[in-house]
Enzyme design. Sequence first.
Site, PDB file in Angstrom:
ATOM      1  N   ALA A  12       0.813  -1.226   0.000  1.00 21.53           N
ATOM      2  CA  ALA A  12       0.000   0.000   0.000  1.00 21.53           C
ATOM      3  C   ALA A  12       0.841   1.267   0.000  1.00 21.53           C
ATOM      4  O   ALA A  12       0.313   2.365   0.130  1.00 21.53           O
ATOM      5  CB  ALA A  12      -0.951  -0.006   1.197  1.00 21.53           C
ATOM      6  N   SER A  13       2.143   1.131  -0.162  1.00 21.88           N
ATOM      7  CA  SER A  13       3.014   2.316  -0.155  1.00 21.88           C
ATOM      8  C   SER A  13       2.956   3.090  -1.464  1.00 21.88           C
ATOM      9  O   SER A  13       3.313   4.266  -1.506  1.00 21.88           O
ATOM     10  CB  SER A  13       4.462   1.883   0.126  1.00 21.88           C
ATOM     11  OG  SER A  13       4.805   0.786  -0.704  1.00 21.88           O
ATOM     12  N   ARG A  14       2.515   2.406  -2.533  1.00 20.26           N
ATOM     13  CA  ARG A  14       2.543   3.040  -3.860  1.00 20.26           C
ATOM     14  C   ARG A  14       1.353   2.576  -4.689  1.00 20.26           C
ATOM     15  O   ARG A  14       0.676   1.618  -4.351  1.00 20.26           O
ATOM     16  CB  ARG A  14       3.811   2.636  -4.612  1.00 20.26           C
ATOM     17  CG  ARG A  14       5.067   3.188  -4.050  1.00 20.26           C
ATOM     18  CD  ARG A  14       6.250   2.807  -4.899  1.00 20.26           C
ATOM     19  NE  ARG A  14       6.712   1.458  -4.665  1.00 20.26           N
ATOM     20  CZ  ARG A  14       7.127   0.635  -5.617  1.00 20.26           C
ATOM     21  NH1 ARG A  14       7.101   1.015  -6.878  1.00 20.26           N
ATOM     22  NH2 ARG A  14       7.567  -0.582  -5.327  1.00 20.26           N
ATOM     23  N   ASP A  62       7.399  -8.902   4.144  1.00 16.39           N
ATOM     24  CA  ASP A  62       7.496  -9.536   2.832  1.00 16.39           C
ATOM     25  C   ASP A  62       6.354 -10.541   2.745  1.00 16.39           C
ATOM     26  O   ASP A  62       6.335 -11.532   3.483  1.00 16.39           O
ATOM     27  CB  ASP A  62       8.858 -10.239   2.742  1.00 16.39           C
ATOM     28  CG  ASP A  62       8.981 -11.110   1.499  1.00 16.39           C
ATOM     29  OD1 ASP A  62       8.058 -11.106   0.653  1.00 16.39           O
ATOM     30  OD2 ASP A  62      10.012 -11.797   1.378  1.00 16.39           O
ATOM     31  N   VAL A  63       5.388 -10.301   1.850  1.00 15.34           N
ATOM     32  CA  VAL A  63       4.219 -11.187   1.794  1.00 15.34           C
ATOM     33  C   VAL A  63       4.603 -12.613   1.392  1.00 15.34           C
ATOM     34  O   VAL A  63       3.842 -13.551   1.623  1.00 15.34           O
ATOM     35  CB  VAL A  63       3.112 -10.658   0.851  1.00 15.34           C
ATOM     36  CG1 VAL A  63       2.522  -9.360   1.365  1.00 15.34           C
ATOM     37  CG2 VAL A  63       3.602 -10.529  -0.576  1.00 15.34           C
ATOM     38  N   SER A 141      -5.328  -9.739 -12.691  1.00 13.49           N
ATOM     39  CA  SER A 141      -5.029  -8.883 -13.841  1.00 13.49           C
ATOM     40  C   SER A 141      -5.816  -9.414 -15.033  1.00 13.49           C
ATOM     41  O   SER A 141      -6.089 -10.617 -15.110  1.00 13.49           O
ATOM     42  CB  SER A 141      -3.541  -8.939 -14.167  1.00 13.49           C
ATOM     43  OG  SER A 141      -3.302  -8.372 -15.450  1.00 13.49           O
ATOM     44  N   TYR A 155       3.950 -13.593 -15.974  1.00 18.56           N
ATOM     45  CA  TYR A 155       3.171 -12.788 -15.027  1.00 18.56           C
ATOM     46  C   TYR A 155       1.711 -13.209 -15.108  1.00 18.56           C
ATOM     47  O   TYR A 155       1.053 -13.437 -14.087  1.00 18.56           O
ATOM     48  CB  TYR A 155       3.347 -11.315 -15.408  1.00 18.56           C
ATOM     49  CG  TYR A 155       2.419 -10.343 -14.716  1.00 18.56           C
ATOM     50  CD1 TYR A 155       2.661  -9.919 -13.406  1.00 18.56           C
ATOM     51  CD2 TYR A 155       1.313  -9.800 -15.378  1.00 18.56           C
ATOM     52  CE1 TYR A 155       1.822  -9.007 -12.779  1.00 18.56           C
ATOM     53  CE2 TYR A 155       0.488  -8.890 -14.764  1.00 18.56           C
ATOM     54  CZ  TYR A 155       0.739  -8.492 -13.469  1.00 18.56           C
ATOM     55  OH  TYR A 155      -0.087  -7.581 -12.854  1.00 18.56           O
ATOM     56  N   ALA A 157       0.515 -15.996 -15.914  1.00 16.61           N
ATOM     57  CA  ALA A 157       0.334 -17.317 -15.296  1.00 16.61           C
ATOM     58  C   ALA A 157       0.180 -17.182 -13.777  1.00 16.61           C
ATOM     59  O   ALA A 157      -0.654 -17.860 -13.172  1.00 16.61           O
ATOM     60  CB  ALA A 157       1.524 -18.213 -15.632  1.00 16.61           C
ATOM     61  N   LYS A 159      -1.025 -14.630 -12.232  1.00 14.27           N
ATOM     62  CA  LYS A 159      -2.318 -13.982 -11.957  1.00 14.27           C
ATOM     63  C   LYS A 159      -3.477 -14.960 -12.192  1.00 14.27           C
ATOM     64  O   LYS A 159      -4.512 -14.870 -11.558  1.00 14.27           O
ATOM     65  CB  LYS A 159      -2.457 -12.721 -12.806  1.00 14.27           C
ATOM     66  CG  LYS A 159      -1.496 -11.611 -12.393  1.00 14.27           C
ATOM     67  CD  LYS A 159      -1.751 -11.185 -10.945  1.00 14.27           C
ATOM     68  CE  LYS A 159      -0.851 -10.055 -10.497  1.00 14.27           C
ATOM     69  NZ  LYS A 159      -1.158  -9.587  -9.132  1.00 14.27           N
TER      70      LYS A 159
HETATM   71  P1  NAP Z   1       3.566  -1.027  -7.980  1.00 14.59           P
HETATM   72  O1  NAP Z   1       3.303   0.382  -8.290  1.00 14.59           O
HETATM   73  O2  NAP Z   1       4.762  -1.681  -8.565  1.00 14.59           O
HETATM   74  O3  NAP Z   1       3.612  -1.200  -6.377  1.00 14.59           O
HETATM   75  C1  NAP Z   1       3.921  -2.448  -5.837  1.00 14.59           C
HETATM   76  C2  NAP Z   1       3.619  -2.461  -4.347  1.00 14.59           C
HETATM   77  O4  NAP Z   1       3.858  -3.801  -3.857  1.00 14.59           O
HETATM   78  C3  NAP Z   1       4.520  -1.537  -3.552  1.00 14.59           C
HETATM   79  O5  NAP Z   1       3.772  -0.988  -2.498  1.00 14.59           O
HETATM   80  C4  NAP Z   1       5.601  -2.484  -3.002  1.00 14.59           C
HETATM   81  O6  NAP Z   1       6.174  -2.047  -1.774  1.00 14.59           O
HETATM   82  C5  NAP Z   1       4.772  -3.728  -2.757  1.00 14.59           C
HETATM   83  N1  NAP Z   1       5.557  -4.955  -2.691  1.00 14.59           N
HETATM   84  C6  NAP Z   1       6.433  -5.449  -3.620  1.00 14.59           C
HETATM   85  N2  NAP Z   1       6.970  -6.604  -3.178  1.00 14.59           N
HETATM   86  C7  NAP Z   1       6.421  -6.847  -1.963  1.00 14.59           C
HETATM   87  C8  NAP Z   1       6.575  -7.875  -0.993  1.00 14.59           C
HETATM   88  N3  NAP Z   1       7.407  -8.914  -1.200  1.00 14.59           N
HETATM   89  N4  NAP Z   1       5.859  -7.778   0.156  1.00 14.59           N
HETATM   90  C9  NAP Z   1       5.020  -6.752   0.386  1.00 14.59           C
HETATM   91  N5  NAP Z   1       4.835  -5.752  -0.495  1.00 14.59           N
HETATM   92  C10 NAP Z   1       5.525  -5.795  -1.647  1.00 14.59           C
HETATM   93  O7  NAP Z   1       2.314  -1.967  -8.381  1.00 14.59           O
HETATM   94  P2  NAP Z   1       0.842  -1.560  -8.900  1.00 14.59           P
HETATM   95  O8  NAP Z   1       0.915  -1.251 -10.328  1.00 14.59           O
HETATM   96  O9  NAP Z   1       0.226  -0.588  -7.952  1.00 14.59           O
HETATM   97  O10 NAP Z   1       0.129  -2.985  -8.788  1.00 14.59           O
HETATM   98  C11 NAP Z   1      -0.631  -3.375  -7.647  1.00 14.59           C
HETATM   99  C12 NAP Z   1      -1.272  -4.720  -7.946  1.00 14.59           C
HETATM  100  O11 NAP Z   1      -2.127  -4.625  -9.097  1.00 14.59           O
HETATM  101  C13 NAP Z   1      -0.257  -5.840  -8.273  1.00 14.59           C
HETATM  102  O12 NAP Z   1      -0.699  -7.062  -7.750  1.00 14.59           O
HETATM  103  C14 NAP Z   1      -0.262  -5.867  -9.788  1.00 14.59           C
HETATM  104  O13 NAP Z   1       0.148  -7.109 -10.295  1.00 14.59           O
HETATM  105  C15 NAP Z   1      -1.744  -5.584 -10.057  1.00 14.59           C
HETATM  106  N6  NAP Z   1      -1.980  -5.050 -11.407  1.00 14.59           N
HETATM  107  C16 NAP Z   1      -1.434  -3.863 -11.806  1.00 14.59           C
HETATM  108  C17 NAP Z   1      -1.697  -3.385 -13.084  1.00 14.59           C
HETATM  109  C18 NAP Z   1      -1.147  -2.069 -13.597  1.00 14.59           C
HETATM  110  O14 NAP Z   1      -1.382  -1.755 -14.796  1.00 14.59           O
HETATM  111  N7  NAP Z   1      -0.446  -1.294 -12.810  1.00 14.59           N
HETATM  112  C19 NAP Z   1      -2.501  -4.122 -13.954  1.00 14.59           C
HETATM  113  C20 NAP Z   1      -3.036  -5.331 -13.522  1.00 14.59           C
HETATM  114  C21 NAP Z   1      -2.776  -5.776 -12.235  1.00 14.59           C
HETATM  115  P3  NAP Z   1       7.485  -1.058  -1.765  1.00 14.59           P
HETATM  116  O15 NAP Z   1       6.979   0.309  -2.154  1.00 14.59           O
HETATM  117  O16 NAP Z   1       7.954  -1.101  -0.348  1.00 14.59           O
HETATM  118  O17 NAP Z   1       8.458  -1.588  -2.749  1.00 14.59           O
END
Ligand code: NAP
Length: 257
Positions: A12-14, A62-63, A141, A155, A157, A159
């Site tokens: 939830a940080s980003r 770390d999840v 996704s 990726y 796979a 999801k």
């Molecule tokens: P993002 O901007 O890359 O942010 C990833 C987040 O996951 C960050 O808060 C990061 O923490 C955290 N994280 C990474 N590894 C972790 C771990 N081992 N344990 C706990 N937290 C961890 O990703 P996003 O684009 O917001 O995507 C969020 C979700 O939506 C993901 O599951 C992604 O696959 C899915 N999704 C995204 C899109 C898209 O277009 N963006 C499309 C389809 C699905 P830190 O900040 O501390 O690194």
Amino acid sequence: MWTNQVALVTGASRGIGRAIAFSLAQRGAAVCVNFAERAGAAEQVASGIKAAGGHAMTARADVGDFASVRAMVEQTEAHLGPVTILVNNAGLLYQATLETFDQKQFDHMRRINVDGIIHTTRAVKASMGTRGYGRIINLTSIAAIGATLPGNAFYAATKAEAAILTRRFAMELGPDGITVNAVAPGFVRTDMTQGRLHGAEWHSIERHVRERTIAGRIGEPEDVANAVAFLAAPETGWVTAQMLAVDGGRMDYLACG
Ligand code: NAP
């Protein structure tokens, strides 16, 4: 306003997770803002929630590591109360083709995208079950159901695994009053997408997606957060085992049936 709701949002940080944390807090939930590395960014989310009159805390975990997840859940319950909403948002995108495939990188991605969901769900299930109530939402996704950006096969796979776990966990936990659903985002502006592309490359992919989307634009994190909030709501008790695509109406995989 929701009462007595405590949400644990992973990653939830980003990006999307950040928007989900704000969205659930706005509705009255106390929120644990999980992060892996970026403590400062997570603190900013928690401070923003508190500044708006809400309750929040941060937790590094770390999840992909069950012990770390269990400790985070205990910490959350001690500070905010029993977790009633779990959002499995943390995720990683490792792009590769059959040619460039790297087993270590794939295992690392799968550990977060798949094992992470198993660990967090196992960690909250007893407490939710005892209370006969819970809302679990997994971020999958549209890649899992056939959207085809190049380089995303492995990726996709992970999801798809998350999608089937959603349905099976819904069956397993349903008798305890816990709903389990998934939200499948399309192409959303976050570090995962925009962070790795620059200038012309970004504009070209954005245009590619926009032209194949009924709504005529790419997604913003808040678009996804709204859908998650619907599935997390106390009144959404008769929706379970579902996967909601939130993609502006992508036509490039709809056309394939
Ligand atoms: P993002 O901007 O890359 O942010 C990833 C987040 O996951 C960050 O808060 C990061 O923490 C955290 N994280 C990474 N590894 C972790 C771990 N081992 N344990 C706990 N937290 C961890 O990703 P996003 O684009 O917001 O995507 C969020 C979700 O939506 C993901 O599951 C992604 O696959 C899915 N999704 C995204 C899109 C898209 O277009 N963006 C499309 C389809 C699905 P830190 O900040 O501390 O690194």
